[in-house]
Design an enzyme around this catalytic site. Structure first.
Site, mmCIF file in Angstrom:
data_model
loop_
_atom_site.group_PDB
_atom_site.id
_atom_site.type_symbol
_atom_site.label_atom_id
_atom_site.label_comp_id
_atom_site.label_asym_id
_atom_site.label_seq_id
_atom_site.Cartn_x
_atom_site.Cartn_y
_atom_site.Cartn_z
ATOM 1 N N CYS A 39 -7.594 -0.847 1.423
ATOM 2 C CA CYS A 39 -6.608 -1.394 2.342
ATOM 3 C C CYS A 39 -7.223 -1.489 3.740
ATOM 4 O O CYS A 39 -7.755 -0.511 4.246
ATOM 5 C CB CYS A 39 -5.389 -0.479 2.357
ATOM 6 S SG CYS A 39 -4.179 -0.893 3.618
ATOM 7 N N CYS A 99 0.849 -1.185 0.000
ATOM 8 C CA CYS A 99 0.000 0.000 0.000
ATOM 9 C C CYS A 99 0.890 1.242 0.000
ATOM 10 O O CYS A 99 1.810 1.354 0.813
ATOM 11 C CB CYS A 99 -0.894 -0.026 1.238
ATOM 12 S SG CYS A 99 -1.904 1.450 1.418
ATOM 13 N N CYS A 113 0.439 2.979 3.632
ATOM 14 C CA CYS A 113 0.797 2.412 4.940
ATOM 15 C C CYS A 113 1.703 1.192 4.861
ATOM 16 O O CYS A 113 2.004 0.588 5.892
ATOM 17 C CB CYS A 113 -0.461 2.062 5.722
ATOM 18 S SG CYS A 113 -1.282 0.574 5.134
ATOM 19 N N CYS A 164 -5.369 1.076 6.386
ATOM 20 C CA CYS A 164 -5.460 2.541 6.380
ATOM 21 C C CYS A 164 -6.655 3.046 5.588
ATOM 22 O O CYS A 164 -6.819 4.243 5.418
ATOM 23 C CB CYS A 164 -4.180 3.137 5.805
ATOM 24 S SG CYS A 164 -4.068 2.978 4.020
ATOM 25 N N CYS A 209 -8.678 -5.211 -10.069
ATOM 26 C CA CYS A 209 -8.233 -4.161 -10.977
ATOM 27 C C CYS A 209 -7.766 -2.980 -10.128
ATOM 28 O O CYS A 209 -8.578 -2.268 -9.545
ATOM 29 C CB CYS A 209 -9.410 -3.782 -11.870
ATOM 30 S SG CYS A 209 -9.003 -2.594 -13.129
HETATM 31 ZN ZN LIG Z 1 -2.854 1.022 3.479
#
Ligand SMILES: [Zn+2]
Length: 145
Positions: free
Chosen positions: A110, A61, A64, A113, A133
């Site tokens: 995610c 990510c 984070c 976060c 995607c």
């Molecule tokens: Zn994240």
């Protein structure tokens, strides 16, 4: 679920969500990454840096560092966005209903976060028949040495 940069499963941990203000995110991220992850924007097809990437590694990510996708499940979808059969760990992403733009889609974010990452569709190839995607700008690629 935590993973090493080489994609090795480390341990399952309970962690606090990463919570920051809009300003803090804006400072940390590029304008594109900010709009996509924090305001659910979508990058232009074929514009991102990862749709045509074939290196071995994992995608974390951008906000984070949560381990999200591996090159092992990446496939060429022809859409111009990096596409995956599955996340590295089901716990690391969450699904939500997205009824914007006049269609009903399943948005992926995610878990750690809450960054918007992209959408999942059910027209992927075997074995999962799913197509995650994703937006390149929401991800950070860690190349396997
Ligand atoms: Zn994240």
């Amino acid at each position: 679920m935590q993973f090493s940069d080489t994609g090795k499963k480390l341990q399952k941990v309970r962690v606090m969500q990463v919570v920051k203000t809009e300003d803090e995110w804006r400072k940390q991220l590029s304008p594109a990454a900010f709009e996509i992850t924090r305001h659910a924007d979508t990058e232009m097809a074929f514009s991102g840096q990862y749709w045509n990437l074939h290196d071995k590694g994992i995608f974390r990510c951008i906000c984070c560092d949560n381990a999200l996708f591996s090159s092992e499940t990446k496939f060429d979808s022809g859409t111009g966005w990096p596409s995956f059969l599955a996340p590295m760990a089901q716990e690391n992403v969450q699904e939500s209903r997205d009824a914007t733009l006049g269609m009903v889609r399943t948005a992926i974010s995610c878990t750690l976060c809450n960054a918007h990452l992209g959408h999942v569709f059910d027209d992927g190839p075997a074995p999962t028949h799913l197509r995650y995607c994703m937006n390149s700008a929401a991800l950070r690629f860690i190349k396997q040495a």
